[in-house]
Scaffold this active site. Structure first.
Site, short mmCIF file in Angstrom:
data_model
loop_
_atom_site.label_atom_id
_atom_site.label_comp_id
_atom_site.label_asym_id
_atom_site.label_seq_id
_atom_site.Cartn_x
_atom_site.Cartn_y
_atom_site.Cartn_z
N THR A 64 0.74 -1.08 -0.01
CA THR A 64 -0.05 -0.05 -0.05
C THR A 64 0.86 1.04 0.08
OG1 THR A 64 -1.69 -1.22 1.13
CG2 THR A 64 -1.74 1.22 1.30
N GLY A 65 0.38 2.34 -0.67
CA GLY A 65 1.09 3.57 -0.43
C GLY A 65 1.53 4.03 -1.79
N ASP A 103 6.49 -3.81 -1.21
CA ASP A 103 5.68 -2.71 -0.32
C ASP A 103 6.28 -1.70 -0.03
OD1 ASP A 103 3.60 -2.03 1.43
OD2 ASP A 103 3.51 -3.73 2.64
N ASP A 123 7.55 3.64 5.52
CA ASP A 123 7.63 5.24 6.13
C ASP A 123 9.22 5.30 6.64
OD1 ASP A 123 4.93 5.66 6.12
OD2 ASP A 123 4.63 4.11 7.52
N LYS A 150 6.32 1.02 9.42
CA LYS A 150 5.14 1.23 8.39
C LYS A 150 3.70 1.35 8.95
CE LYS A 150 4.59 -2.02 5.14
NZ LYS A 150 4.39 -0.99 4.43
N GLU A 189 -0.46 -5.70 5.55
CA GLU A 189 0.86 -5.58 5.14
C GLU A 189 1.55 -6.54 5.66
OE1 GLU A 189 0.98 -0.94 3.43
OE2 GLU A 189 1.59 -1.54 5.45
N LYS A 220 13.12 8.01 3.20
CA LYS A 220 13.09 7.11 4.08
C LYS A 220 14.18 6.40 4.94
CE LYS A 220 8.78 7.49 2.39
NZ LYS A 220 8.16 6.43 1.57
C1 5RP Z 1 0.88 1.75 4.44
C2 5RP Z 1 2.54 1.85 4.53
C3 5RP Z 1 3.19 2.65 3.22
O1 5RP Z 1 3.76 1.56 2.65
C4 5RP Z 1 4.08 3.71 3.68
O2 5RP Z 1 3.19 4.52 4.43
C5 5RP Z 1 4.62 4.29 2.62
O3 5RP Z 1 4.03 4.70 2.06
P1 5RP Z 1 4.51 5.68 0.56
O4 5RP Z 1 4.98 5.01 -0.45
O5 5RP Z 1 3.15 6.63 0.26
O6 5RP Z 1 5.53 6.79 1.25
O7 5RP Z 1 3.19 1.43 5.27
O8 5RP Z 1 0.49 1.43 5.57
#
Ligand code: 5RP
Length: 229
Positions: free
Chosen positions: A32-33, A87, A90, A99, A108, A126
């Site tokens: 997700t994300g 995946d 954060d 995450k 996830e 990150k």
């Molecule tokens: C969702 C997550 C995402 O993978 C994480 O927030 C990273 O998102 P992005 O790729 O938009 O920076 O853990 O629960």
């Protein structure tokens, strides 16, 4: 879709690199994300060109994206093997991740842990020497005050109930639960913190992913860095 630090081009490079790992016959966990979204779109284009895979989404968002991209879907209880999971994160420090920025970390973690190979897609914002991002903790709705107090008293963190945007009240996860963002300042011992959080009654899942990832692809301005573990 929420936006996070890092350029969209860097995220796209990382996502597209990870999608190249998918080969015919694979079951692929779809994270997700905004960074994983690039991988899902790239997988969709590959499916369009003949790649034979099935995806397991980890959230409402990734399911919708996969449907739009034309990726055939399956579920964890319908397959024997998840060959690959892709995946976002954060924050990562070495092989440990935080995450849950999208409140999807429970599913996830389930799918990413089940995969034979787990790759993370990220941009340079990150990466950290020491994890210090707030740790998302999914809690049962009526447990949030008790868990907040336990985290302060026993784990030394400050928990904040995640508020929704464009809705009054808190974020409600795909599982019908709430999310506490827990600030521990610097997390010097992520494995111990993971155990402490998991032991609190009312906690459904926390966003620390300890020693799960095999490769992190970091998209940059002109390429992709690979961190192999
Ligand atoms: C969702 C997550 C995402 O993978 C994480 O927030 C990273 O998102 P992005 O790729 O938009 O920076 O853990 O629960």
């Amino acid at each position: 879709m929420k936006t996070t630090g890092g350029s969209d081009d860097a995220k796209r490079r990382a996502g597209e690199r990870a999608a190249e790992e998918a080969t015919d016959g694979m079951v692929v966990g779809l994270g997700t994300g905004s960074t994983t979204a690039h991988a899902i779109r790239a997988l969709g284009r590959a499916v369009d060109s003949g790649l034979d895979i099935r995806g397991i989404p980890t959230s409402f968002q990734s399911r919708q994206l996969a449907i739009e991209a034309g990726i055939p879907l399956t579920a964890l209880d319908e397959v024997e093997t998840v060959h690959l999971a892709i995946d976002g994160t954060d924050q990562f420090a070495g092989r440990h991740l935080i995450k849950g920025g999208g409140a999807a970390h429970t599913r996830e973690k389930l799918v990413d842990s089940a995969a034979e190979r787990f790759v993370v897609v990220a941009d340079p914002s990150k990466q950290a020497e020491v994890l210090d991002h707030p740790v998302p903790v999914e809690v049962l709705p009526d447990a949030w005050t008790v868990v907040t107090e336990e985290i302060a008293a026993k784990v030394g963190g400050e928990a904040t109930l995640r508020e929704a945007e464009r809705k009054d009240g808190p974020v409600v996860t795909d599982n019908g639960n709430l999310v506490l963002d827990c600030d521990f300042d610097e997390v010097r011992d992520p494995a111990m913190l993971a155990l402490d959080l998991a032991a609190i009654p009312g906690v459904v899942e926390h966003g620390l992913f300890i020693n799960l990832v095999d490769t992190v692809y970091v998209g940059t301005d002109d390429g992709v860095e690979e961190h192999q573990f």
